[in-house]
Design a protein around this motif. Structure first.
Motif, PDB file in Angstrom:
ATOM      1  N   LYS A 121       0.827  -1.210   0.000  1.00 32.00           N
ATOM      2  CA  LYS A 121       0.000   0.000   0.000  1.00 32.00           C
ATOM      3  C   LYS A 121       0.861   1.259   0.000  1.00 32.00           C
ATOM      4  CE  LYS A 121      -4.027  -2.074   2.272  1.00 32.00           C
ATOM      5  NZ  LYS A 121      -4.865  -2.115   3.506  1.00 32.00           N
ATOM      6  N   ILE A 122       1.969   1.203   0.716  1.00 33.25           N
ATOM      7  CA  ILE A 122       2.884   2.350   0.742  1.00 33.25           C
ATOM      8  C   ILE A 122       3.450   2.600  -0.654  1.00 33.25           C
ATOM      9  CG2 ILE A 122       5.114   3.183   1.599  1.00 33.25           C
ATOM     10  CD1 ILE A 122       4.541   1.583   4.189  1.00 33.25           C
ATOM     11  N   PHE A 123       3.912   1.539  -1.294  1.00 30.03           N
ATOM     12  CA  PHE A 123       4.561   1.709  -2.603  1.00 30.03           C
ATOM     13  C   PHE A 123       3.560   1.928  -3.731  1.00 30.03           C
ATOM     14  CE2 PHE A 123       8.266   0.554  -0.277  1.00 30.03           C
ATOM     15  CZ  PHE A 123       9.316   1.113  -0.990  1.00 30.03           C
ATOM     16  N   ARG A 124       2.289   1.649  -3.502  1.00 29.30           N
ATOM     17  CA  ARG A 124       1.253   2.006  -4.479  1.00 29.30           C
ATOM     18  C   ARG A 124       0.713   3.411  -4.244  1.00 29.30           C
ATOM     19  NH1 ARG A 124      -0.449  -3.379  -3.363  1.00 29.30           N
ATOM     20  NH2 ARG A 124      -2.146  -2.605  -2.050  1.00 29.30           N
ATOM     21  N   GLY A 125       1.161   4.039  -3.153  1.00 29.35           N
ATOM     22  CA  GLY A 125       0.709   5.386  -2.834  1.00 29.35           C
ATOM     23  C   GLY A 125      -0.630   5.439  -2.140  1.00 29.35           C
ATOM     24  N   GLU A 126      -1.077   4.309  -1.597  1.00 26.34           N
ATOM     25  CA  GLU A 126      -2.379   4.267  -0.902  1.00 26.34           C
ATOM     26  C   GLU A 126      -2.247   4.721   0.545  1.00 26.34           C
ATOM     27  OE1 GLU A 126      -3.657   0.237  -1.473  1.00 26.34           O
ATOM     28  OE2 GLU A 126      -3.572   0.415  -3.662  1.00 26.34           O
ATOM     29  N   LYS A 137      -1.345 -11.700 -12.429  1.00 26.97           N
ATOM     30  CA  LYS A 137      -2.294 -10.986 -13.292  1.00 26.97           C
ATOM     31  C   LYS A 137      -2.664  -9.610 -12.736  1.00 26.97           C
ATOM     32  CE  LYS A 137      -4.354 -15.196 -15.214  1.00 26.97           C
ATOM     33  NZ  LYS A 137      -5.617 -15.963 -15.421  1.00 26.97           N
ATOM     34  N   GLY A 138      -2.022  -9.251 -11.628  1.00 29.58           N
ATOM     35  CA  GLY A 138      -2.318  -7.957 -11.008  1.00 29.58           C
ATOM     36  C   GLY A 138      -1.970  -6.785 -11.917  1.00 29.58           C
ATOM     37  N   THR A 139      -2.723  -5.725 -11.795  1.00 27.12           N
ATOM     38  CA  THR A 139      -2.491  -4.524 -12.616  1.00 27.12           C
ATOM     39  C   THR A 139      -1.988  -3.349 -11.771  1.00 27.12           C
ATOM     40  OG1 THR A 139      -4.816  -3.863 -12.365  1.00 27.12           O
ATOM     41  CG2 THR A 139      -4.257  -5.202 -14.298  1.00 27.12           C
ATOM     42  N   GLN A 140      -1.717  -3.593 -10.497  1.00 28.01           N
ATOM     43  CA  GLN A 140      -1.270  -2.513  -9.617  1.00 28.01           C
ATOM     44  C   GLN A 140       0.074  -1.977 -10.082  1.00 28.01           C
ATOM     45  OE1 GLN A 140      -2.136  -5.665  -8.639  1.00 28.01           O
ATOM     46  NE2 GLN A 140      -2.859  -5.685  -6.512  1.00 28.01           N
ATOM     47  N   GLU A 141       0.286  -0.697  -9.822  1.00 28.02           N
ATOM     48  CA  GLU A 141       1.518  -0.032 -10.203  1.00 28.02           C
ATOM     49  C   GLU A 141       2.097   0.724  -9.010  1.00 28.02           C
ATOM     50  OE1 GLU A 141       3.187  -0.144 -12.967  1.00 28.02           O
ATOM     51  OE2 GLU A 141       1.764  -1.239 -14.241  1.00 28.02           O
ATOM     52  N   TYR A 142       3.353   1.111  -9.122  1.00 25.65           N
ATOM     53  CA  TYR A 142       3.939   2.013  -8.132  1.00 25.65           C
ATOM     54  C   TYR A 142       3.126   3.317  -8.117  1.00 25.65           C
ATOM     55  CZ  TYR A 142       8.240  -0.825  -7.881  1.00 25.65           C
ATOM     56  OH  TYR A 142       9.159  -1.839  -7.682  1.00 25.65           O
ATOM     57  N   PHE A 201      10.367  -6.525  -7.034  1.00 22.86           N
ATOM     58  CA  PHE A 201       9.611  -5.889  -5.957  1.00 22.86           C
ATOM     59  C   PHE A 201       8.180  -5.583  -6.419  1.00 22.86           C
ATOM     60  CE2 PHE A 201       8.340  -2.421  -3.135  1.00 22.86           C
ATOM     61  CZ  PHE A 201       8.828  -2.857  -1.920  1.00 22.86           C
ATOM     62  N   LYS A 202       8.048  -5.153  -7.649  1.00 28.61           N
ATOM     63  CA  LYS A 202       6.715  -4.867  -8.191  1.00 28.61           C
ATOM     64  C   LYS A 202       5.851  -6.128  -8.195  1.00 28.61           C
ATOM     65  CE  LYS A 202       4.475  -3.014 -12.359  1.00 28.61           C
ATOM     66  NZ  LYS A 202       4.709  -2.373 -13.659  1.00 28.61           N
ATOM     67  N   LYS A 203       6.434  -7.231  -8.649  1.00 25.94           N
ATOM     68  CA  LYS A 203       5.686  -8.486  -8.727  1.00 25.94           C
ATOM     69  C   LYS A 203       5.269  -8.992  -7.356  1.00 25.94           C
ATOM     70  CE  LYS A 203       6.296 -13.319 -10.180  1.00 25.94           C
ATOM     71  NZ  LYS A 203       7.250 -14.291 -10.792  1.00 25.94           N
ATOM     72  N   HIS A 204       6.192  -8.969  -6.408  1.00 26.69           N
ATOM     73  CA  HIS A 204       5.946  -9.617  -5.121  1.00 26.69           C
ATOM     74  C   HIS A 204       5.305  -8.711  -4.073  1.00 26.69           C
ATOM     75  CE1 HIS A 204       7.901 -13.455  -6.038  1.00 26.69           C
ATOM     76  NE2 HIS A 204       8.693 -12.738  -6.811  1.00 26.69           N
ATOM     77  N   ILE A 205       5.531  -7.412  -4.154  1.00 26.17           N
ATOM     78  CA  ILE A 205       4.982  -6.501  -3.145  1.00 26.17           C
ATOM     79  C   ILE A 205       3.893  -5.596  -3.723  1.00 26.17           C
ATOM     80  CG2 ILE A 205       5.504  -4.615  -1.550  1.00 26.17           C
ATOM     81  CD1 ILE A 205       6.509  -7.364  -0.614  1.00 26.17           C
ATOM     82  N   VAL A 206       4.198  -4.866  -4.781  1.00 27.65           N
ATOM     83  CA  VAL A 206       3.213  -3.945  -5.349  1.00 27.65           C
ATOM     84  C   VAL A 206       1.993  -4.705  -5.875  1.00 27.65           C
ATOM     85  CG1 VAL A 206       2.813  -2.173  -7.113  1.00 27.65           C
ATOM     86  CG2 VAL A 206       4.997  -2.247  -5.904  1.00 27.65           C
ATOM     87  N   LYS A 207       2.243  -5.829  -6.551  1.00 26.96           N
ATOM     88  CA  LYS A 207       1.144  -6.640  -7.100  1.00 26.96           C
ATOM     89  C   LYS A 207       0.720  -7.771  -6.168  1.00 26.96           C
ATOM     90  CE  LYS A 207       1.956  -5.853 -12.033  1.00 26.96           C
ATOM     91  NZ  LYS A 207       2.120  -6.512 -13.352  1.00 26.96           N
ATOM     92  N   GLU A 208       1.320  -7.831  -4.983  1.00 25.18           N
ATOM     93  CA  GLU A 208       0.960  -8.815  -3.958  1.00 25.18           C
ATOM     94  C   GLU A 208       1.013 -10.256  -4.477  1.00 25.18           C
ATOM     95  OE1 GLU A 208      -2.855  -7.498  -2.539  1.00 25.18           O
ATOM     96  OE2 GLU A 208      -1.971  -5.865  -1.358  1.00 25.18           O
ATOM     97  N   ASN A 209       2.069 -10.564  -5.247  1.00 23.76           N
ATOM     98  CA  ASN A 209       2.293 -11.919  -5.770  1.00 23.76           C
ATOM     99  C   ASN A 209       1.212 -12.402  -6.730  1.00 23.76           C
ATOM    100  OD1 ASN A 209       4.811 -12.819  -4.705  1.00 23.76           O
ATOM    101  ND2 ASN A 209       3.879 -12.972  -2.690  1.00 23.76           N
ATOM    102  N   ASN A 210       0.439 -11.470  -7.277  1.00 28.72           N
ATOM    103  CA  ASN A 210      -0.600 -11.838  -8.248  1.00 28.72           C
ATOM    104  C   ASN A 210      -0.062 -11.576  -9.659  1.00 28.72           C
ATOM    105  OD1 ASN A 210      -2.826 -12.236  -9.826  1.00 28.72           O
ATOM    106  ND2 ASN A 210      -4.028 -10.557  -8.972  1.00 28.72           N
TER     107      ASN A 210
END
Length: 248
Positions: free
Chosen positions: A99-104, A144-149, A133-142
């Protein structure tokens, strides 16, 4: 040799020792894992340094270019989350970190810290650490996740630049390879697990990974001898000395 900033110092230390024992010149430069692997595929480097595994599409390009990719695991790394030494935070869970690295999460007070904005520092997109880091933390190991920094993330060119900024900026947070950790900054545990050698080797630390050299299986005997040296007991002692976790 070209690629990952994370294992640049380690690769330089290995090659310097190898050159002392052998009459050979070796050039080692950074640029990021993506740049290093691209150089290998373009046949402009003998060994690509990488802090992420090679992608299927990169292996496909290699085959098209007549390269039979050889993967060498040098050792293991724990991506270490760092804050300023004056920051009161000691631990974060993986979900909160995302959440921190996604800016939430935007303010340290939301985490029990001071009422200050959070300055988020990341490696730039050419970095294998950025991707991992994007794959495992920002996208929470998903996968198919579309989350970004987060849009206010500051992208830095190296581990050292992140560390220096965190050391002088009391409200910054960033991540570095464990080989760059020193007492100028504070490491915080993730899910109450520290980035120690033991926790990285047994994979209990949530953002542990292997670090690699990639080469062509049909490369020169000199390249193969260097790889053998890196995997030898002498080479693995250097891996340990440089702050990474050796294979055994």
């Amino acid at each position: 040799m070209k690629g990952s900033d994370t294992i640049l110092n380690l690769s330089q230390a290995l090659t310097e020792q190898y050159m002392k024992q052998n009459k050979v010149r070796i050039s080692v430069v950074s640029g990021g894992s993506r740049i290093g692997i691209a150089a290998l595929l373009n046949k402009t480097t003998d060994i690509a340094l990488a802090s992420r595994s090679i992608k299927d599409k990169e292996i496909k390009i290699a085959k098209e270019n007549g390269i039979d990719v050889q993967e060498t695991i040098l050792g293991f790394d724990g991506i270490t989350i760092i804050v300023n030494k004056n920051n009161k935070i000691k631990n974060l869970d993986s979900i909160t970190l995302g959440k921190i690295f996604r800016g939430e999460i935007k303010n340290w007070k939301e985490l029990g810290g001071n009422d200050s904005p959070i300055i988020v520092l990341s490696r730039d997109s050419s970095s294998g650490t950025h991707e991992f880091f994007k794959k495992h933390i920002v996208k929470e190991n998903n996968p198919k996740g579309t989350q970004e920094y987060g849009e206010k993330t500051l992208y830095m060119p190296s581990n050292e630049s992140i560390k220096k900024e965190v050391a002088k900026n009391g409200i910054a947070i960033g991540y570095i390879g464990m080989g760059y950790m020193d007492d100028s900054v504070k490491a915080i545990s993730i899910d109450n697990i520290s980035a120690s050698s033991k926790n990285v080797l047994d994979k209990t630390y949530p953002i542990a990974r292997a670090v690699y050299w990639y080469s062509d299986k049909n490369s020169s005997p000199e390249v193969q001898k260097l790889i053998s040296f890196a995997l030898s007991s002498e080479g693995q002692k250097i891996v340990n000395t440089e702050g990474f976790v050796p294979l055994k």
